[in-house]
Design a protein around this motif. Sequence first.
Motif, PDB file in Angstrom:
ATOM      1  N   ASP A 130       0.832  -1.194   0.000  1.00 29.44           N
ATOM      2  CA  ASP A 130       0.000   0.000   0.000  1.00 29.44           C
ATOM      3  C   ASP A 130       0.870   1.249   0.000  1.00 29.44           C
ATOM      4  OD1 ASP A 130      -2.363  -1.446  -0.004  1.00 29.44           O
ATOM      5  OD2 ASP A 130      -2.372  -1.637   2.172  1.00 29.44           O
ATOM      6  N   SER A 131       1.801   1.313   0.946  1.00 32.58           N
ATOM      7  CA  SER A 131       2.747   2.424   0.995  1.00 32.58           C
ATOM      8  C   SER A 131       3.993   1.950   1.726  1.00 32.58           C
ATOM      9  CB  SER A 131       2.132   3.627   1.718  1.00 32.58           C
ATOM     10  OG  SER A 131       1.785   3.293   3.040  1.00 32.58           O
ATOM     11  N   THR A 132       5.126   2.136   1.099  1.00 33.22           N
ATOM     12  CA  THR A 132       6.390   1.703   1.682  1.00 33.22           C
ATOM     13  C   THR A 132       7.353   2.880   1.692  1.00 33.22           C
ATOM     14  OG1 THR A 132       6.061  -0.530   0.818  1.00 33.22           O
ATOM     15  CG2 THR A 132       8.289   0.061   1.508  1.00 33.22           C
ATOM     16  N   ASP A 133       7.914   3.169   2.858  1.00 35.79           N
ATOM     17  CA  ASP A 133       8.846   4.289   2.983  1.00 35.79           C
ATOM     18  C   ASP A 133      10.242   3.857   2.554  1.00 35.79           C
ATOM     19  OD1 ASP A 133       6.867   5.929   3.991  1.00 35.79           O
ATOM     20  OD2 ASP A 133       7.232   5.296   6.066  1.00 35.79           O
TER      21      ASP A 133
END
Length: 294
Positions: free
Chosen positions: A122-125
């Motif tokens: 979904d969202s990866t830093d």
Amino acid sequence: MVKGYDAGDAYVLIEPGELEDIAPGRSQAVEITRFVDLEQVEPIFFDKTYYLGPKGKEYAKIYALLEKALAEAGKAGIATFVMRNRQYLVAVKAEGGLLTLHTLHWADEIRDPRREIGTLPDSTDVTSRELKMAEQLIETLSMDWKPEEFHDTFQEQVTKLIEAKRTGESVEKAEPPAEATNVVDLMEALRASVDHAKSPKSRGKGKTAAADAPVARIKDAADKRRAGRAAKPEQGTKPKQTKRAKASSFDSLTKAELYQRATDAGIPGRSSMTREELIKALSGKRGRRKAEAS
């Protein structure tokens, strides 16, 4: 054989004549109804490409006018087109001084990747260092697009196989595919890939091989150490060539070169040997020749 549609509780049977009654007739012309910016048509919608030509010489001016207008505007004409009793959504584009027709997928044919692939993040830093290193890798491996530099290597191998079987020669087996590295340290993998890509030997090979680079460097260093020891015999003594030293003389050769030497030496079973087995067989062959000569 009948045609039918699964309605859930039963099949709705369709007669061939009923399909013919509602089938659209073959298109005699491509009628453009809308124009859109090329950037708005996502690549996933494109299917196949056809070249378009004017119906006759009297249509040459209209053809040239449409091609130049589309090129100047940076747009594509959208139309529907019937071919082989099937209706297509198409885009007409100006490319290289002529018109091309691209069949497009209908919107309901495009799958949602978020629904189809459950492992998408979904969202990866990512850190700025990781991003900079990845960008450096991309820049190092960047090139001008030259499609003629890429080849279907499998097709080339099939051609070689056919020629070899025709002439009664043996065929070298392909190298096994690289195994997954299961990289955990992303920065180390990126750094190794950048170093490997910058080396002169790796340029033009078209792969990064993050895990292969450090292994290659370690192996090269070991070969140099072995070569250094062999080049510095003790004073007053004759350097002794061991079986290990003999084998190391083949380390710099590719598998294809090793196979050619095995062919020249008449080593049986060479076509099914791995690189290491070829080196071992060639080393043993040389040892036997020396014993026979003595």
